[in-house]
Design an enzyme around this catalytic site. Structure first.
Site, PDB file in Angstrom:
ATOM      1  N   CYS A  12       0.841  -1.199   0.000  1.00 12.41           N
ATOM      2  CA  CYS A  12       0.000   0.000   0.000  1.00 12.41           C
ATOM      3  C   CYS A  12       0.883   1.258   0.000  1.00 12.41           C
ATOM      4  CB  CYS A  12      -0.917  -0.003   1.215  1.00 12.41           C
ATOM      5  SG  CYS A  12      -0.045   0.175   2.796  1.00 12.41           S
ATOM      6  N   CYS A  15       2.997   1.640   3.088  1.00 14.05           N
ATOM      7  CA  CYS A  15       4.088   0.669   3.128  1.00 14.05           C
ATOM      8  C   CYS A  15       5.235   1.126   2.224  1.00 14.05           C
ATOM      9  CB  CYS A  15       3.594  -0.713   2.695  1.00 14.05           C
ATOM     10  SG  CYS A  15       2.259  -1.351   3.719  1.00 14.05           S
TER      11      CYS A  15
END
Length: 79
Positions: A12, A15
Protein backbone atom coordinates in the site's frame (compact mmCIF):
# COMPACT_ATOMS: atom_id res chain seq x y z
CA UNK A 1 27.37 -5.63 13.21
CA UNK A 2 24.77 -5.78 10.45
CA UNK A 3 21.23 -4.75 11.37
CA UNK A 4 18.39 -6.76 9.87
CA UNK A 5 15.46 -4.56 8.92
CA UNK A 6 12.16 -5.94 7.69
CA UNK A 7 9.30 -3.84 6.45
CA UNK A 8 6.01 -5.66 6.70
CA UNK A 9 3.25 -4.53 4.37
CA UNK A 10 1.18 -5.51 1.39
CA UNK A 11 2.45 -2.77 -0.91
CA UNK A 12 0.00 0.00 0.00
CA UNK A 13 1.11 3.66 -0.28
CA UNK A 14 1.96 3.80 3.46
CA UNK A 15 4.09 0.67 3.13
CA UNK A 16 5.91 2.15 0.15
CA UNK A 17 6.48 5.39 2.08
CA UNK A 18 7.96 3.51 5.04
CA UNK A 19 10.27 1.58 2.72
CA UNK A 20 11.43 4.84 1.17
CA UNK A 21 12.05 6.55 4.55
CA UNK A 22 13.91 3.56 6.01
CA UNK A 23 16.07 3.23 2.89
CA UNK A 24 16.93 6.94 3.04
CA UNK A 25 17.91 6.78 6.71
CA UNK A 26 20.15 3.75 6.16
CA UNK A 27 21.77 5.35 3.12
CA UNK A 28 22.20 8.86 4.56
CA UNK A 29 23.76 7.57 7.79
CA UNK A 30 25.92 4.80 6.31
CA UNK A 31 24.24 2.18 8.50
CA UNK A 32 25.34 -1.39 7.85
CA UNK A 33 21.96 -3.05 7.37
CA UNK A 34 19.98 -5.37 5.15
CA UNK A 35 16.46 -4.29 4.27
CA UNK A 36 13.81 -6.85 3.41
CA UNK A 37 10.30 -6.09 2.21
CA UNK A 38 7.81 -8.72 3.37
CA UNK A 39 4.49 -8.61 1.50
CA UNK A 40 3.18 -12.14 2.13
CA UNK A 41 0.24 -11.93 4.55
CA UNK A 42 1.08 -15.27 6.19
CA UNK A 43 4.64 -14.13 6.89
CA UNK A 44 3.36 -10.81 8.26
CA UNK A 45 1.00 -12.68 10.59
CA UNK A 46 3.97 -14.62 12.00
CA UNK A 47 5.03 -11.33 13.61
CA UNK A 48 1.56 -10.95 15.17
CA UNK A 49 1.04 -7.73 13.20
CA UNK A 50 -2.49 -6.83 12.14
CA UNK A 51 -1.84 -3.23 11.08
CA UNK A 52 0.66 -2.36 8.39
CA UNK A 53 3.12 -0.98 7.69
CA UNK A 54 5.29 -2.45 10.42
CA UNK A 55 9.00 -2.09 11.05
CA UNK A 56 10.99 -5.03 12.40
CA UNK A 57 14.57 -4.46 13.52
CA UNK A 58 16.63 -7.53 14.43
CA UNK A 59 13.40 -9.60 14.69
CA UNK A 60 11.72 -7.16 17.11
CA UNK A 61 8.57 -5.34 15.95
CA UNK A 62 9.32 -1.69 16.74
CA UNK A 63 6.58 0.22 14.91
CA UNK A 64 3.23 -0.77 13.45
CA UNK A 65 0.42 1.03 11.68
CA UNK A 66 2.21 4.31 10.95
CA UNK A 67 5.11 5.89 9.11
CA UNK A 68 7.87 6.93 11.52
CA UNK A 69 10.01 10.03 11.12
CA UNK A 70 13.60 9.71 9.93
CA UNK A 71 14.78 10.73 13.41
CA UNK A 72 12.70 8.00 15.06
CA UNK A 73 14.08 5.35 12.71
CA UNK A 74 17.64 6.53 13.30
CA UNK A 75 17.13 6.35 17.08
CA UNK A 76 15.75 2.81 16.80
CA UNK A 77 18.69 1.72 14.64
CA UNK A 78 21.20 3.19 17.09
CA UNK A 79 19.78 1.37 20.14
Amino acid sequence: MIKTIKILGTGCPKCQAMTRVVTEVVSENNINATIQKIEDVLQIMEYNVMTTPALVIDNVVTIKGRIPSKEEILNLLNE
